[in-house]
Write an enzyme that holds these catalytic residues in place. Structure first.
Site, PDB file in Angstrom:
ATOM      1  N   LYS A   1     -14.530   1.077  14.674  1.00  0.00           N
ATOM      2  CA  LYS A   1     -13.250   0.407  14.956  1.00  0.00           C
ATOM      3  C   LYS A   1     -12.874   0.547  16.429  1.00  0.00           C
ATOM      4  O   LYS A   1     -12.251  -0.348  16.997  1.00  0.00           O
ATOM      5  CB  LYS A   1     -12.159   0.972  14.049  1.00  0.00           C
ATOM      6  CG  LYS A   1     -12.266   0.423  12.636  1.00  0.00           C
ATOM      7  CD  LYS A   1     -11.296   1.034  11.648  1.00  0.00           C
ATOM      8  CE  LYS A   1     -11.633   0.546  10.235  1.00  0.00           C
ATOM      9  NZ  LYS A   1     -10.879   1.186   9.181  1.00  0.00           N
TER      10      LYS A   1
ATOM     11  N   PHE B   1      -5.401   3.866  14.237  1.00  0.00           N
ATOM     12  CA  PHE B   1      -5.646   4.840  13.175  1.00  0.00           C
ATOM     13  C   PHE B   1      -6.736   4.253  12.283  1.00  0.00           C
ATOM     14  O   PHE B   1      -6.854   3.033  12.168  1.00  0.00           O
ATOM     15  CB  PHE B   1      -4.377   5.069  12.343  1.00  0.00           C
ATOM     16  CG  PHE B   1      -3.540   6.214  12.827  1.00  0.00           C
ATOM     17  CD1 PHE B   1      -2.839   6.121  14.014  1.00  0.00           C
ATOM     18  CD2 PHE B   1      -3.465   7.402  12.093  1.00  0.00           C
ATOM     19  CE1 PHE B   1      -2.065   7.180  14.464  1.00  0.00           C
ATOM     20  CE2 PHE B   1      -2.694   8.464  12.531  1.00  0.00           C
ATOM     21  CZ  PHE B   1      -1.996   8.360  13.721  1.00  0.00           C
TER      22      PHE B   1
ATOM     23  N   LYS C   1     -12.290  -2.958  18.229  1.00  0.00           N
ATOM     24  CA  LYS C   1     -10.907  -3.301  18.603  1.00  0.00           C
ATOM     25  C   LYS C   1     -10.585  -2.912  20.048  1.00  0.00           C
ATOM     26  O   LYS C   1      -9.441  -2.972  20.464  1.00  0.00           O
ATOM     27  CB  LYS C   1      -9.941  -2.634  17.619  1.00  0.00           C
ATOM     28  CG  LYS C   1     -10.230  -3.021  16.158  1.00  0.00           C
ATOM     29  CD  LYS C   1      -9.152  -2.586  15.190  1.00  0.00           C
ATOM     30  CE  LYS C   1      -9.605  -2.794  13.748  1.00  0.00           C
ATOM     31  NZ  LYS C   1      -8.515  -3.046  12.818  1.00  0.00           N
TER      32      LYS C   1
ATOM     33  N   ASN D   1       0.853  -1.199   0.000  1.00  0.00           N
ATOM     34  CA  ASN D   1       0.000   0.000   0.000  1.00  0.00           C
ATOM     35  C   ASN D   1       0.882   1.241   0.000  1.00  0.00           C
ATOM     36  O   ASN D   1       2.107   1.140   0.006  1.00  0.00           O
ATOM     37  CB  ASN D   1      -0.996  -0.033   1.161  1.00  0.00           C
ATOM     38  CG  ASN D   1      -0.301  -0.008   2.501  1.00  0.00           C
ATOM     39  OD1 ASN D   1       0.364   0.956   2.853  1.00  0.00           O
ATOM     40  ND2 ASN D   1      -0.427  -1.110   3.249  1.00  0.00           N
TER      41      ASN D   1
HETATM   42  O1  PMT Z   1       2.657   6.319   6.473  1.00  0.00           O
HETATM   43  P1  PMT Z   1       2.104   7.600   5.880  1.00  0.00           P
HETATM   44  O2  PMT Z   1       2.421   7.725   4.410  1.00  0.00           O
HETATM   45  O3  PMT Z   1       2.492   8.795   6.691  1.00  0.00           O
HETATM   46  O4  PMT Z   1       0.496   7.493   5.926  1.00  0.00           O
HETATM   47  C1  PMT Z   1      -0.152   7.555   7.155  1.00  0.00           C
HETATM   48  C2  PMT Z   1      -1.373   6.599   7.183  1.00  0.00           C
HETATM   49  C3  PMT Z   1      -2.431   7.077   6.221  1.00  0.00           C
HETATM   50  C4  PMT Z   1      -0.941   5.180   6.844  1.00  0.00           C
HETATM   51  C5  PMT Z   1      -1.904   6.648   8.678  1.00  0.00           C
HETATM   52  O5  PMT Z   1      -2.321   7.961   8.975  1.00  0.00           O
HETATM   53  C6  PMT Z   1      -3.053   5.688   8.889  1.00  0.00           C
HETATM   54  O6  PMT Z   1      -4.212   6.000   8.674  1.00  0.00           O
HETATM   55  N1  PMT Z   1      -2.718   4.436   9.318  1.00  0.00           N
HETATM   56  C7  PMT Z   1      -3.688   3.328   9.477  1.00  0.00           C
HETATM   57  C8  PMT Z   1      -3.977   2.738   8.134  1.00  0.00           C
HETATM   58  C9  PMT Z   1      -4.892   1.550   8.239  1.00  0.00           C
HETATM   59  O7  PMT Z   1      -4.462   0.459   8.037  1.00  0.00           O
HETATM   60  O8  PMT Z   1      -6.117   1.817   8.634  1.00  0.00           O
HETATM   61  P2  PMT Z   1      -7.272   0.707   8.795  1.00  0.00           P
HETATM   62  O9  PMT Z   1      -8.489   1.540   8.976  1.00  0.00           O
HETATM   63  O10 PMT Z   1      -7.238  -0.268   7.675  1.00  0.00           O
HETATM   64  O11 PMT Z   1      -6.888  -0.064  10.124  1.00  0.00           O
HETATM   65  C10 PMT Z   1      -7.373   0.345  11.395  1.00  0.00           C
HETATM   66  C11 PMT Z   1      -6.325   0.083  12.466  1.00  0.00           C
HETATM   67  O12 PMT Z   1      -6.140  -1.335  12.623  1.00  0.00           O
HETATM   68  C12 PMT Z   1      -4.960   0.647  12.184  1.00  0.00           C
HETATM   69  O13 PMT Z   1      -4.447   1.163  13.400  1.00  0.00           O
HETATM   70  C13 PMT Z   1      -4.143  -0.550  11.716  1.00  0.00           C
HETATM   71  O14 PMT Z   1      -2.765  -0.428  12.084  1.00  0.00           O
HETATM   72  C14 PMT Z   1      -4.802  -1.697  12.458  1.00  0.00           C
HETATM   73  N2  PMT Z   1      -4.775  -2.977  11.740  1.00  0.00           N
HETATM   74  C15 PMT Z   1      -5.417  -3.095  10.538  1.00  0.00           C
HETATM   75  C16 PMT Z   1      -5.441  -4.321   9.911  1.00  0.00           C
HETATM   76  C17 PMT Z   1      -4.790  -5.428  10.507  1.00  0.00           C
HETATM   77  N3  PMT Z   1      -4.765  -6.591   9.909  1.00  0.00           N
HETATM   78  N4  PMT Z   1      -4.160  -5.274  11.679  1.00  0.00           N
HETATM   79  C18 PMT Z   1      -4.148  -4.076  12.305  1.00  0.00           C
HETATM   80  O15 PMT Z   1      -3.559  -3.947  13.385  1.00  0.00           O
END
Ligand code: PMT
Length: 400
Positions: free
Chosen positions: A338, A324, A342, A209
């Site tokens: 979320k 995030f 979570k 990504n």
């Molecule tokens: O790295 P940059 O270029 O600065 O960009 C920053 C960012 C956009 C990546 C950051 O601000 C951000 O939003 N990070 C979380 C991205 C994400 O995966 O979001 P999500 O909505 O899909 O996941 C929700 C949360 O669960 C996140 O904290 C993620 O780390 C966590 N997760 C998700 C999937 C998974 N299998 N395991 C997880 O722990």
């Protein structure tokens, strides 16, 4: 907080140089020792004598002046400082510092400084908005320099806008806060994840990504600045890990990230998951490069473990868990979902479709949502500044 601190003040050639006199006076009243280095241009605005009298120390301007107190003056000054402050910082000093130019006493000293460096910019508002100046600020900030933002109002040149040197009281307060924050998380372990995971398809291809790691690295840097013991777990990133980490662990896949994160989280008081973890991985990884043919190619994807959800299930008493949410629609609704799913204390929601927000940008636009439903909305800001605001929001009273 400033008692006994050694502050090196660089004064550059702008009309606001006169305000630096008050900065010195306030710093000394707060118990700091101040040594001043002026550019030649600054001496056109305020005399060397003024700073000598107000600081109670000799002032350095000329690289070639006979040595008075210090051995190799610029090195001795740089090593002496607990903190260096450039106020006012003109567009010229920002450009030189960003490039590493060393053509006078101040620029040469700044290059040798290993202590934290603060810049308080002051210039015409159009100059401050110029892309070259913005790039220099961004470059310096990405190397760890701190900025005390200028005020907005009527400028000496007659224009109106941001560019007026921050008030001396604000500048001194920023340094006080810095030293206070430096001890705030002393002895506290903070785990931060950053960047995207990559999920191999074959030896040469992967699913990935757009996460650059910038948001997570900024958070790790802020935690270090607050004195925490910081473990940064990162997917592949072109960034240099911040200085002062307790450890840096580089991982590739979600599975690898899970292993490290679950282990490190057991002893972490605060966990912030800024990483963009892949939700799926290819079910089979080919041992050899998949050859193309005329047929369509299907890859079956299997679900990855949700690391944050597991952390939420195992959350200990007093542990602070921050996730995030990167969304392209229904930001608040999905982000709040979320938090519940979570078991998080906070979620930082970013709408990644907004210009200047989300993936691979120096800035972000976020909403910090608490478990109780309070929302703090932050406008477009540097990711480093957002990281600061996130810590200000998530830390419980005992750290304040
Ligand atoms: O790295 P940059 O270029 O600065 O960009 C920053 C960012 C956009 C990546 C950051 O601000 C951000 O939003 N990070 C979380 C991205 C994400 O995966 O979001 P999500 O909505 O899909 O996941 C929700 C949360 O669960 C996140 O904290 C993620 O780390 C966590 N997760 C998700 C999937 C998974 N299998 N395991 C997880 O722990």
């Amino acid at each position: 907080m400033l008692q006994g601190k050694k502050i090196l003040l660089g004064v550059t050639g702008g009309i606001a140089a006169y305000k630096a006199v008050e900065v010195v006076s306030r710093l000394r009243k707060a118990g700091a020792e101040v040594r001043v280095v002026m550019t030649k241009e600054a001496t056109e605005f305020v005399t060397e004598l003024t700073f000598r009298e107000i600081s109670g120390n000799p002032v350095a301007v000329d690289m070639w002046a006979p040595i008075q107190h210090w051995n190799v003056a610029h090195i001795a000054l740089a090593e002496w400082a607990d903190l260096a402050l450039v106020a006012p910082a003109t567009a010229n000093i920002l450009a030189k510092a960003a490039l590493g130019v060393a053509d006078d006493m101040l620029t040469t000293t700044l290059l040798a400084v290993t202590a934290p460096v603060f810049f308080a910019p002051a210039m015409n508002c159009n100059m401050y908005a110029h892309p070259a100046v913005r790039e220099n600020i961004e470059k310096l900030a990405s190397r760890g320099a701190h900025f005390i933002a200028p005020g907005t109002g009527k400028l000496a040149c007659g224009a109106e806008g941001p560019g007026r040197l921050a008030e001396p009281a604000e500048i001194v307060a920023a340094l006080e806060n810095f030293f206070a924050e430096g001890a705030q998380l002393s002895g506290v372990k903070v785990l931060v994840t950053a960047a995207g995971t990559i999920e191999p398809i074959d030896p040469v291809r992967y699913i990935g990504n757009r996460s650059s790691g910038r948001m997570g690295y900024a958070l790790a840097e802020e935690a270090v600045a607050r004195g925490a013991e910081v473990v940064l777990v990162s997917g592949p990133s072109a960034l240099t890990p911040p200085k002062g980490l307790q450890s840096f662990v580089s991982v590739e896949t979600a599975k690898e990230m899970r292993e490290v994160v679950l282990r490190e989280a057991e002893t972490s008081r605060i966990v912030i998951k800024a990483a963009a973890v892949a939700d799926y991985h290819p079910k089979t990884v080919s041992d050899h490069k998949i050859k193309k043919n005329d047929e369509e190619l299907s890859i079956i994807l299997e679900k990855n473990p949700d690391i944050l959800k597991e952390l939420g299930q195992k959350k200990r008493e007093g542990q602070i868990l921050v996730g995030f949410a990167a969304e392209t629609q229904n930001l608040l609704q999905y982000a709040k979902g979320k938090i519940a799913k979570k078991n998080l204390d906070f979620i930082v929601a970013n709408d990644v479709t907004k210009p200047g927000a989300g993936f691979n940008t120096a800035t972000n636009i976020v909403k910090i949502i608490s478990r109780g439903g309070e929302i703090e909305e932050l406008p477009l800001m540097e990711k480093r500044e957002i990281a600061k605001r996130i810590f200000d929001r998530i830390l419980p009273e005992e750290f304040k």
